[in-house]
Design a protein around this motif. Structure first.
Motif, PDB file in Angstrom:
ATOM      1  N   TYR A  37       1.125   8.877  -7.861  1.00 28.14           N
ATOM      2  CA  TYR A  37       0.313   8.014  -6.813  1.00 28.14           C
ATOM      3  C   TYR A  37      -0.487   8.627  -5.780  1.00 28.14           C
ATOM      4  O   TYR A  37      -0.741   8.026  -4.783  1.00 28.14           O
ATOM      5  CB  TYR A  37       1.421   6.946  -6.371  1.00 28.14           C
ATOM      6  CG  TYR A  37       2.130   6.096  -7.428  1.00 28.14           C
ATOM      7  CD1 TYR A  37       1.568   5.604  -8.491  1.00 28.14           C
ATOM      8  CD2 TYR A  37       3.496   5.970  -7.010  1.00 28.14           C
ATOM      9  CE1 TYR A  37       2.439   5.150  -9.514  1.00 28.14           C
ATOM     10  CE2 TYR A  37       4.237   5.471  -7.972  1.00 28.14           C
ATOM     11  CZ  TYR A  37       3.751   4.801  -9.153  1.00 28.14           C
ATOM     12  OH  TYR A  37       4.592   4.240 -10.150  1.00 28.14           O
ATOM     13  N   TYR A  67       0.769  -1.026  -0.056  1.00 24.84           N
ATOM     14  CA  TYR A  67       0.026   0.019   0.127  1.00 24.84           C
ATOM     15  C   TYR A  67       0.730   1.250   0.062  1.00 24.84           C
ATOM     16  O   TYR A  67       1.711   1.305   0.616  1.00 24.84           O
ATOM     17  CB  TYR A  67      -0.925  -0.069   1.091  1.00 24.84           C
ATOM     18  CG  TYR A  67      -1.707  -1.160   1.518  1.00 24.84           C
ATOM     19  CD1 TYR A  67      -3.117  -1.223   0.841  1.00 24.84           C
ATOM     20  CD2 TYR A  67      -1.560  -2.461   1.831  1.00 24.84           C
ATOM     21  CE1 TYR A  67      -3.950  -2.301   0.785  1.00 24.84           C
ATOM     22  CE2 TYR A  67      -2.093  -3.421   2.005  1.00 24.84           C
ATOM     23  CZ  TYR A  67      -3.450  -3.363   1.366  1.00 24.84           C
ATOM     24  OH  TYR A  67      -4.249  -4.516   1.319  1.00 24.84           O
ATOM     25  N   TYR A  68       0.483   2.198  -0.845  1.00 29.74           N
ATOM     26  CA  TYR A  68       1.398   3.552  -0.836  1.00 29.74           C
ATOM     27  C   TYR A  68       0.560   4.399  -0.212  1.00 29.74           C
ATOM     28  O   TYR A  68      -0.572   4.673  -0.188  1.00 29.74           O
ATOM     29  CB  TYR A  68       1.444   3.701  -2.395  1.00 29.74           C
ATOM     30  CG  TYR A  68       2.348   4.944  -2.779  1.00 29.74           C
ATOM     31  CD1 TYR A  68       3.560   5.106  -2.486  1.00 29.74           C
ATOM     32  CD2 TYR A  68       1.850   6.221  -2.974  1.00 29.74           C
ATOM     33  CE1 TYR A  68       4.468   6.077  -2.574  1.00 29.74           C
ATOM     34  CE2 TYR A  68       2.679   7.533  -3.086  1.00 29.74           C
ATOM     35  CZ  TYR A  68       4.217   7.430  -3.069  1.00 29.74           C
ATOM     36  OH  TYR A  68       4.753   8.239  -3.013  1.00 29.74           O
ATOM     37  N   TYR A 127      -3.726   7.143  -4.399  1.00 27.17           N
ATOM     38  CA  TYR A 127      -3.526   6.154  -3.501  1.00 27.17           C
ATOM     39  C   TYR A 127      -3.385   6.499  -1.841  1.00 27.17           C
ATOM     40  O   TYR A 127      -3.772   6.066  -1.147  1.00 27.17           O
ATOM     41  CB  TYR A 127      -2.295   5.045  -4.066  1.00 27.17           C
ATOM     42  CG  TYR A 127      -2.747   4.054  -5.231  1.00 27.17           C
ATOM     43  CD1 TYR A 127      -3.484   3.065  -4.843  1.00 27.17           C
ATOM     44  CD2 TYR A 127      -2.458   4.414  -6.278  1.00 27.17           C
ATOM     45  CE1 TYR A 127      -3.815   2.047  -5.720  1.00 27.17           C
ATOM     46  CE2 TYR A 127      -2.979   3.470  -7.371  1.00 27.17           C
ATOM     47  CZ  TYR A 127      -3.474   2.313  -7.149  1.00 27.17           C
ATOM     48  OH  TYR A 127      -3.783   1.401  -8.201  1.00 27.17           O
ATOM     49  N   ILE A 141      -1.364  -1.176  -4.150  1.00 30.23           N
ATOM     50  CA  ILE A 141      -0.613  -0.862  -5.508  1.00 30.23           C
ATOM     51  C   ILE A 141      -0.180  -1.875  -6.137  1.00 30.23           C
ATOM     52  O   ILE A 141       0.241  -2.029  -7.485  1.00 30.23           O
ATOM     53  CB  ILE A 141       0.455   0.154  -5.257  1.00 30.23           C
ATOM     54  CG1 ILE A 141       0.693   0.939  -6.584  1.00 30.23           C
ATOM     55  CG2 ILE A 141       1.426  -0.106  -4.511  1.00 30.23           C
ATOM     56  CD1 ILE A 141       1.270   2.245  -6.388  1.00 30.23           C
ATOM     57  N   PRO A 152      -4.786  -3.770  -8.803  1.00 31.17           N
ATOM     58  CA  PRO A 152      -3.662  -2.938  -8.244  1.00 31.17           C
ATOM     59  C   PRO A 152      -2.717  -2.414  -9.564  1.00 31.17           C
ATOM     60  O   PRO A 152      -2.608  -3.165 -10.782  1.00 31.17           O
ATOM     61  CB  PRO A 152      -2.666  -3.840  -7.853  1.00 31.17           C
ATOM     62  CG  PRO A 152      -3.646  -4.918  -7.300  1.00 31.17           C
ATOM     63  CD  PRO A 152      -4.673  -4.993  -8.386  1.00 31.17           C
ATOM     64  N   LEU A 153      -2.361  -1.199  -9.593  1.00 31.62           N
ATOM     65  CA  LEU A 153      -1.747  -0.525 -10.489  1.00 31.62           C
ATOM     66  C   LEU A 153      -0.466  -1.546 -11.039  1.00 31.62           C
ATOM     67  O   LEU A 153      -0.285  -1.368 -12.284  1.00 31.62           O
ATOM     68  CB  LEU A 153      -1.281   0.973 -10.278  1.00 31.62           C
ATOM     69  CG  LEU A 153      -0.633   1.940 -11.180  1.00 31.62           C
ATOM     70  CD1 LEU A 153      -1.594   2.033 -12.433  1.00 31.62           C
ATOM     71  CD2 LEU A 153      -0.099   3.045 -10.806  1.00 31.62           C
ATOM     72  N   TRP A 154       0.433  -1.560 -10.180  1.00 31.98           N
ATOM     73  CA  TRP A 154       1.788  -2.522 -10.507  1.00 31.98           C
ATOM     74  C   TRP A 154       1.516  -3.718 -11.046  1.00 31.98           C
ATOM     75  O   TRP A 154       2.296  -4.541 -11.195  1.00 31.98           O
ATOM     76  CB  TRP A 154       2.645  -2.282  -9.341  1.00 31.98           C
ATOM     77  CG  TRP A 154       3.024  -1.042  -9.023  1.00 31.98           C
ATOM     78  CD1 TRP A 154       2.935   0.082  -9.829  1.00 31.98           C
ATOM     79  CD2 TRP A 154       4.076  -0.546  -8.132  1.00 31.98           C
ATOM     80  NE1 TRP A 154       3.532   1.225  -9.398  1.00 31.98           N
ATOM     81  CE2 TRP A 154       4.422   0.728  -8.289  1.00 31.98           C
ATOM     82  CE3 TRP A 154       4.942  -1.100  -7.002  1.00 31.98           C
ATOM     83  CZ2 TRP A 154       5.166   1.445  -7.271  1.00 31.98           C
ATOM     84  CZ3 TRP A 154       5.447  -0.476  -6.202  1.00 31.98           C
ATOM     85  CH2 TRP A 154       5.752   0.843  -6.540  1.00 31.98           C
TER      86      TRP A 154
END
Length: 215
Positions: free
Chosen positions: A60, A52-53, A63, A75, A151-153
């Motif tokens: 980001y 988690y960011y 987030y 993320i 999740p983005l990544w």
């Protein structure tokens, strides 16, 4: 044995109990404590984790806003399994004695520490340890969490979870993650043609917009 005409319904497996089991595991996952990356203490086990960011990188910040009060928007989601897991060569004893999950989080911590415009203190993690027969759920729960959270990544910026491919295998392009977060020495050895940074950033913004995370 007499061949039967094809009937798709005879190949389709449904089990409401299994679906409820996955939901229960996801609920349990979302209720586990969060820790810095890596956690302060090493531990045994394999399983599933999320990062988690909460920092100030302009890409980001949404987030960080969403995770300000509760860690609900990962993320990145990943899994940690011992060697031999894919070939079913891993015994319950090896599963229980494995440090793959703790090791994977340490590895991610190193990647974040050297990644441009990232700070390790801006990340937290949570995880679930699966033992014995429960280890069969690892891939299923990882997939469920990715499907639920996009999740983005995992879905747009590829490469965060990559390993050093090793000598003689640097023909591939640097991953999208390594383009926007330059720093991993082995990634700089990759001599393929990477995606341009402005394209990656545009993909990130589009993803955030499509998921309701627009900045």
């Amino acid at each position: 044995m007499k061949l039967q005409p094809f009937d798709r319904s005879k190949h389709l497996y449904r089990n409401e109990a299994f679906a409820e089991l996955v939901k229960d595991a996801v609920r349990f996952f979302n209720g586990t404590p969060v820790h810095p990356i890596p956690p302060a203490e090493s531990f045994l086990g394999t399983g599933v984790y999320a990062l988690y960011y909460t920092g100030k990188n302009p890409l980001y910040t949404k987030y960080a806003e969403l995770n300000r009060l509760a860690y609900s928007y990962p993320i990145y989601v990943g899994k940690a399994v011992p060697k031999g897991w894919r070939q079913a060569r891993t015994s319950d004893n090896l599963l229980n004695q494995s440090r793959e999950l703790a090791g994977r989080l340490r590895e991610h911590g190193r990647s974040i520490s050297v990644g441009a415009e990232l700070a390790l203190e801006d990340f937290m993690c949570r995880f679930v340890i699966f033992e014995a027969d429960g280890s069969d759920m690892i891939g299923t729960i990882e997939a469920a969490l990715i499907r639920l959270n996009t999740p983005l990544w995992n879905t747009v910026v590829d490469g965060f979870g990559n390993h050093d491919p090793g000598s003689g295998r640097y023909g591939k392009a640097k991953s999208d993650w390594d383009v926007i977060h330059e720093g991993r020495a082995w990634a700089n050895k990759c001599n393929g043609v990477p995606t341009e940074k402005n394209v990656i950033v545009a993909n990130i913004l589009r993803h955030l917009q499509n998921t309701g995370f627009s900045l």
